[in-house]
Design an enzyme around this catalytic site. Structure first.
Site, PDB file in Angstrom:
ATOM      1  N   GLU A   1      -5.273  -5.024  10.562  1.00 40.77           N
ATOM      2  CA  GLU A   1      -4.213  -4.071  10.858  1.00 40.77           C
ATOM      3  C   GLU A   1      -4.343  -3.652  11.928  1.00 40.77           C
ATOM      4  O   GLU A   1      -5.149  -2.558  12.088  1.00 40.77           O
ATOM      5  CB  GLU A   1      -4.119  -3.037   9.486  1.00 40.77           C
ATOM      6  CG  GLU A   1      -3.772  -3.636   8.217  1.00 40.77           C
ATOM      7  CD  GLU A   1      -3.061  -2.656   7.274  1.00 40.77           C
ATOM      8  OE1 GLU A   1      -2.173  -2.773   6.745  1.00 40.77           O
ATOM      9  OE2 GLU A   1      -3.795  -1.461   6.933  1.00 40.77           O
TER      10      GLU A   1
ATOM     11  N   ASN B   1       0.799  -1.146   0.118  1.00 42.48           N
ATOM     12  CA  ASN B   1       0.019  -0.008  -0.001  1.00 42.48           C
ATOM     13  C   ASN B   1       0.947   1.034   0.163  1.00 42.48           C
ATOM     14  O   ASN B   1       1.529   1.411   0.655  1.00 42.48           O
ATOM     15  CB  ASN B   1      -0.990  -0.177   1.263  1.00 42.48           C
ATOM     16  CG  ASN B   1      -1.892   1.471   1.465  1.00 42.48           C
ATOM     17  OD1 ASN B   1      -1.663   2.230   0.517  1.00 42.48           O
ATOM     18  ND2 ASN B   1      -2.194   1.324   2.665  1.00 42.48           N
ATOM     19  N   TRP B   2       1.036   1.855  -1.139  1.00 44.94           N
ATOM     20  CA  TRP B   2       2.053   3.065  -1.390  1.00 44.94           C
ATOM     21  C   TRP B   2       1.393   4.265  -0.560  1.00 44.94           C
ATOM     22  O   TRP B   2       2.177   5.223  -0.660  1.00 44.94           O
ATOM     23  CB  TRP B   2       2.142   3.279  -2.884  1.00 44.94           C
ATOM     24  CG  TRP B   2       3.392   2.316  -3.341  1.00 44.94           C
ATOM     25  CD1 TRP B   2       3.675   1.225  -2.837  1.00 44.94           C
ATOM     26  CD2 TRP B   2       3.824   2.592  -4.589  1.00 44.94           C
ATOM     27  NE1 TRP B   2       4.703   0.704  -3.655  1.00 44.94           N
ATOM     28  CE2 TRP B   2       4.839   1.308  -4.762  1.00 44.94           C
ATOM     29  CE3 TRP B   2       4.189   3.418  -5.664  1.00 44.94           C
ATOM     30  CZ2 TRP B   2       5.753   1.104  -5.715  1.00 44.94           C
ATOM     31  CZ3 TRP B   2       4.779   3.199  -6.720  1.00 44.94           C
ATOM     32  CH2 TRP B   2       5.758   2.144  -6.734  1.00 44.94           C
ATOM     33  N   LYS B   3       0.275   4.088  -0.316  1.00 40.41           N
ATOM     34  CA  LYS B   3      -0.350   5.419   0.503  1.00 40.41           C
ATOM     35  C   LYS B   3      -0.290   6.844  -0.744  1.00 40.41           C
ATOM     36  O   LYS B   3      -0.263   6.543  -1.703  1.00 40.41           O
ATOM     37  CB  LYS B   3       0.033   5.592   1.799  1.00 40.41           C
ATOM     38  CG  LYS B   3      -0.023   4.306   2.404  1.00 40.41           C
ATOM     39  CD  LYS B   3       0.206   4.322   3.980  1.00 40.41           C
ATOM     40  CE  LYS B   3      -0.148   3.159   5.006  1.00 40.41           C
ATOM     41  NZ  LYS B   3       0.096   3.185   6.201  1.00 40.41           N
TER      42      LYS B   3
ATOM     43  N   GLY C   1       2.961   1.810  11.097  1.00 38.38           N
ATOM     44  CA  GLY C   1       3.981   2.991  10.917  1.00 38.38           C
ATOM     45  C   GLY C   1       4.595   3.015  12.484  1.00 38.38           C
ATOM     46  O   GLY C   1       5.311   4.153  12.495  1.00 38.38           O
TER      47      GLY C   1
ATOM     48  N   GLY D   1       2.901  -1.166   4.328  1.00 39.84           N
ATOM     49  CA  GLY D   1       2.864   0.291   4.001  1.00 39.84           C
ATOM     50  C   GLY D   1       4.543   0.778   3.612  1.00 39.84           C
ATOM     51  O   GLY D   1       4.931   0.510   2.508  1.00 39.84           O
ATOM     52  N   GLY D   2       4.994   1.274   4.706  1.00 40.33           N
ATOM     53  CA  GLY D   2       6.578   1.864   4.350  1.00 40.33           C
ATOM     54  C   GLY D   2       7.333   1.095   3.780  1.00 40.33           C
ATOM     55  O   GLY D   2       8.280   1.403   2.647  1.00 40.33           O
TER      56      GLY D   2
ATOM     57  N   HIS E   1      -9.381   1.197   5.077  1.00 40.87           N
ATOM     58  CA  HIS E   1      -8.112   1.457   5.851  1.00 40.87           C
ATOM     59  C   HIS E   1      -8.182   2.390   6.928  1.00 40.87           C
ATOM     60  O   HIS E   1      -9.033   3.235   6.905  1.00 40.87           O
ATOM     61  CB  HIS E   1      -7.014   1.934   4.783  1.00 40.87           C
ATOM     62  CG  HIS E   1      -5.648   1.978   5.372  1.00 40.87           C
ATOM     63  ND1 HIS E   1      -5.291   2.576   6.204  1.00 40.87           N
ATOM     64  CD2 HIS E   1      -4.538   0.973   5.325  1.00 40.87           C
ATOM     65  CE1 HIS E   1      -4.209   2.483   6.487  1.00 40.87           C
ATOM     66  NE2 HIS E   1      -3.718   1.383   5.881  1.00 40.87           N
TER      67      HIS E   1
ATOM     68  N   GLU F   1      -6.705   4.833   8.061  1.00 44.15           N
ATOM     69  CA  GLU F   1      -6.015   6.138   7.758  1.00 44.15           C
ATOM     70  C   GLU F   1      -7.405   6.661   7.130  1.00 44.15           C
ATOM     71  O   GLU F   1      -7.788   7.950   7.153  1.00 44.15           O
ATOM     72  CB  GLU F   1      -4.953   6.439   6.898  1.00 44.15           C
ATOM     73  CG  GLU F   1      -3.703   5.985   7.666  1.00 44.15           C
ATOM     74  CD  GLU F   1      -2.597   5.464   6.934  1.00 44.15           C
ATOM     75  OE1 GLU F   1      -2.672   5.490   5.744  1.00 44.15           O
ATOM     76  OE2 GLU F   1      -1.884   4.875   7.526  1.00 44.15           O
TER      77      GLU F   1
ATOM     78  N   SER G   1       3.355  -2.433  10.422  1.00 47.14           N
ATOM     79  CA  SER G   1       5.186  -2.490  10.514  1.00 47.14           C
ATOM     80  C   SER G   1       5.690  -3.838  10.003  1.00 47.14           C
ATOM     81  O   SER G   1       6.784  -4.149  10.542  1.00 47.14           O
ATOM     82  CB  SER G   1       5.371  -2.264  12.154  1.00 47.14           C
ATOM     83  OG  SER G   1       5.209  -0.955  12.319  1.00 47.14           O
TER      84      SER G   1
END
Ligand code: 13P
Length: 233
Positions: A158, A9-11, A164, A215-216, A90, A92, A194
């Site tokens: 999640e 997920n590149w956000k 994150g 994610g990251g 999600h 966010e 994470s």
């Protein structure tokens, strides 16, 4: 190890040149795993040139089919790009855009009706966990964010406090929540929060973990490749 789903997920990150670089490297990767990248909407048209072993997905879709909803992107528009998946619910989106379980369910239904596979995100907050409410929250989210008629979908567990932060649940905690979800609904269940190249192999070896939503670490090509390879032993 059986086939796993490895989704990035590149956000709100990425560019044409970055996705192109991922394509060049991924084209040489031999894996039985299903690889998905969910870049921003603006890159989804690049799905037509993606390597055979990679599918693209969106990070959200509109709750509406079409019409006067400035700035929204419909599931039909996403499907038209060739994308196969869409993340819905999600945390966010739930936190920054006040999305409720009911809205998430509606998005999942519209996505499925347009031929997309929804990746429905659920997970407890730090407060929920502290109060011992994790499974109650999961039960409620599954009951109200997953439409009863849905057949082809993916769940992403999640925990909000793990996103994150570099903090992940213990293997026992992941196994217990995933096993709980697996008993409620028949769908692949990804773990997200994470995930990195050091912990992905271990996480994917846990019972009832069908893959990971990253994610990251999915933004770093070498880390993403190493996560894909972490199941190949
Ligand atoms: P991180 O891997 O950066 O913790 O993000 C997880 C996530 O939100 C994936 O959807």
């Amino acid at each position: 190890m059986q086939m796993k789903i490895i989704a990035g997920n590149w956000k709100m990150n990425g560019s044409v040149s970055m996705l192109q670089k991922f394509y060049e490297k991924l084209a040489d990767v031999k894996t039985n795993n299903k690889i998905i990248i969910c870049p921003p909407f603006t890159l989804l048209n690049m799905g037509t040139n993606s390597p055979k072993n990679l599918d693209l997905g969106a990070q959200d879709c509109s709750i509406n089919e079409n019409g006067a909803f400035t700035g929204d992107i419909s599931a039909a528009m996403i499907a038209e790009t060739g994308a196969k998946y869409v993340i819905v619910g999600h945390s966010e989106r739930r936190i920054y855009h006040n999305e409720t379980n009911e809205m998430v369910a509606k998005k999942a239904s519209i996505a499925a009706a347009n031929g997309l596979i929804p990746i429905i995100c659920i997970g407890e907050t730090a407060d929920d966990k502290k109060a011992g409410r994790t499974l109650d929250v999961i039960n409620a989210q599954i009951k109200t964010s997953v439409p009863a008629e849905l057949s082809d979908f993916i769940i992403a567990y999640e925990p909000v406090w793990a996103i994150g932060t570099g903090i992940i649940p213990t293997s026992e905690e992941i196994e217990s929540v995933h096993t709980h979800i697996a008993a409620l609904i028949p769908a692949p269940i990804l773990y997200g929060g994470s995930v990195n190249s050091n912990n992905a192999g271990q996480i994917m070896s846990i019972k009832n973990v069908s893959g990971v939503l990253i994610g990251g670490a999915s933004l770093k090509l070498d880390d993403f490749l190493s996560i894909i390879k972490s199941t190949d032993n």
